[in-house]
Design an enzyme around this catalytic site. Sequence first.
Site, PDB file in Angstrom:
ATOM      1  N   ASP A 125       7.424   0.759   4.178  1.00 60.45           N
ATOM      2  CA  ASP A 125       7.940   1.427   2.966  1.00 60.45           C
ATOM      3  C   ASP A 125       9.307   2.064   3.168  1.00 60.45           C
ATOM      4  O   ASP A 125       9.730   2.907   2.383  1.00 60.45           O
ATOM      5  CB  ASP A 125       6.930   2.470   2.471  1.00 60.45           C
ATOM      6  N   GLU A 126      10.019   1.656   4.197  1.00 61.79           N
ATOM      7  CA  GLU A 126      11.226   2.389   4.570  1.00 61.79           C
ATOM      8  C   GLU A 126      12.259   1.443   5.197  1.00 61.79           C
ATOM      9  O   GLU A 126      11.898   0.597   6.000  1.00 61.79           O
ATOM     10  CB  GLU A 126      10.780   3.441   5.589  1.00 61.79           C
TER      11      GLU A 126
HETATM   12  P1  TTP Z   1       5.475   7.773   4.766  1.00 61.35           P
HETATM   13  O1  TTP Z   1       6.756   7.315   4.142  1.00 61.35           O
HETATM   14  O2  TTP Z   1       5.551   8.675   5.934  1.00 61.35           O
HETATM   15  O3  TTP Z   1       4.587   8.525   3.677  1.00 61.35           O
HETATM   16  P2  TTP Z   1       4.443   8.284   2.140  1.00 61.35           P
HETATM   17  O4  TTP Z   1       5.311   7.175   1.660  1.00 61.35           O
HETATM   18  O5  TTP Z   1       2.987   8.121   1.827  1.00 61.35           O
HETATM   19  O6  TTP Z   1       4.872   9.666   1.515  1.00 61.35           O
HETATM   20  P3  TTP Z   1       6.333  10.268   1.361  1.00 61.35           P
HETATM   21  O7  TTP Z   1       6.532  10.413  -0.118  1.00 61.35           O
HETATM   22  O8  TTP Z   1       6.277  11.599   2.048  1.00 61.35           O
HETATM   23  O9  TTP Z   1       7.289   9.302   1.987  1.00 61.35           O
HETATM   24  O10 TTP Z   1       4.591   6.541   5.169  1.00 61.35           O
HETATM   25  C1  TTP Z   1       4.558   5.340   4.412  1.00 61.35           C
HETATM   26  C2  TTP Z   1       3.158   4.752   4.383  1.00 61.35           C
HETATM   27  O11 TTP Z   1       2.685   4.549   5.705  1.00 61.35           O
HETATM   28  C3  TTP Z   1       2.146   5.665   3.724  1.00 61.35           C
HETATM   29  O12 TTP Z   1       2.050   5.483   2.304  1.00 61.35           O
HETATM   30  C4  TTP Z   1       0.886   5.354   4.425  1.00 61.35           C
HETATM   31  C5  TTP Z   1       1.287   4.872   5.785  1.00 61.35           C
HETATM   32  N1  TTP Z   1       1.009   5.916   6.802  1.00 61.35           N
HETATM   33  C6  TTP Z   1      -0.191   5.864   7.514  1.00 61.35           C
HETATM   34  O13 TTP Z   1      -0.993   4.960   7.322  1.00 61.35           O
HETATM   35  N2  TTP Z   1      -0.453   6.847   8.450  1.00 61.35           N
HETATM   36  C7  TTP Z   1       0.412   7.876   8.695  1.00 61.35           C
HETATM   37  O14 TTP Z   1       0.143   8.759   9.538  1.00 61.35           O
HETATM   38  C8  TTP Z   1       1.665   7.918   7.950  1.00 61.35           C
HETATM   39  C9  TTP Z   1       2.654   9.024   8.180  1.00 61.35           C
HETATM   40  C10 TTP Z   1       1.898   6.918   7.029  1.00 61.35           C
HETATM   41 MG    MG Z   2       7.331   7.092   2.146  1.00 56.93          MG
END
Ligand code: TTP
Ligand code: MG
EC number: 2.7.7.7
Length: 377
Positions: A125-126
């Site tokens: 997602d990044e």
């Molecule tokens: P992140 O970008 O860290 O989290 P997010 O997108 O859910 O929330 P934010 O709005 O704060 O960015 O992580 C992306 C995806 O990766 C998240 O939706 C689920 C997965 N993930 C896990 O499975 N375990 C974890 O410990 C983390 C941090 C993320």
């Molecule tokens: Mg995220």
Amino acid sequence: SLHDALPISMLEFPLINDISRKIIHIDMDAFFAQVEMRDDPSLKDKPVIIGHDPRKTGGRGVVSTCNYEARKYGVHSAMSSKEAYERCPNAVFISGNYSHYREVGMQIREIFKRYTDLVEPMSIDEAYLDVTLNKLGIKSAVKVAKLIQYDIWQELHLTCSAGVSYNKFIAKLASDFQKPAGLTVVLPEEAQEFLEKLPIEKFHGVGKKSVERLHDMEIYTGADLLKIPEMTLIDRFGRFGFDLFRKARGISNSPVRPNRVRKSIGSERTYGKLLYNEDDIKAELTKNARRVAESAQKTKKVGRIIVIKVRYSDFSTLTKRMTLDKSTQDFDTIERIAHTIFDQLEENSSGVRLLGVTLTGLEDQEGRQLDLDDLES
Ligand code: TTP
Ligand code: MG
């Protein structure tokens, strides 16, 4: 070590700050949870947790992520599902459809590619994008970021947050600065002030252990870090200190690397309920080995080194590796070696909270060695 090579390193690495690039970091908001909410509108306004429902698993399971509604109750990624339930009993638990999330992640990547091929995905997602020269010839990186946010919203009905700056380090901090659906720009002349205000634990690459050591040195913010001489940081932290000194000054010149070649294939799991029994531990190693083998077979990779990682209840973590004579992607081999390495670990009666299996030293199935370039960290 870097320490021994110090006089040379200071000649070789003067403080050059490349501010010529335009970098965007995009991070989806509460990604897995947002996809579920999009696909099922009845979840709107409800706290949603991606993770097994502890009522159905006898308390097992860990939170992958949760939506912003659930975060109001203090629920967060990596928390045990049991604790999440205690904090937010009316949350909707969803086990999660990971292949679906991966598909959506690929759709997002396709949108990035309309603007530039210099896309470096960091996770599902990044990603970092270098839009200095982009396919649409747009001068303003802020405008590109807005267009990407607009496309993702229009086409996929999802929101993301964007950070725009002159390097990856600051762009990432910026995307995190105003979530959800945020857009934060840090210009070169604003970087110093932005970093000075930042708590040290926000600096990318600073883990829990380093935070403690930095706090011991009375370093709590970017401003505190700025006062520490380079030699002191290198002395205490080695290579990491060298980078920290530069990051405090907004310097981080690493390029956006598209289609970075994978150096390893790993699978690890955290257990809400500690594992004590050898059979249970081996069964979990087997599951990780299976995932690794499947992924290696799918991506046509073979590897010679098998690593297992064990984290105990006190958070002490061991990694141990074994190098084979011949590269493999074979499940039975990976499983057998993982078990063998585990058998060789010193007895430890504390419970196991995490297990991982990694295949590394990868090459393509047909036998081509990775380019030297791929071996850089
Ligand atoms: P992140 O970008 O860290 O989290 P997010 O997108 O859910 O929330 P934010 O709005 O704060 O960015 O992580 C992306 C995806 O990766 C998240 O939706 C689920 C997965 N993930 C896990 O499975 N375990 C974890 O410990 C983390 C941090 C993320
Ligand atoms: Mg995220």
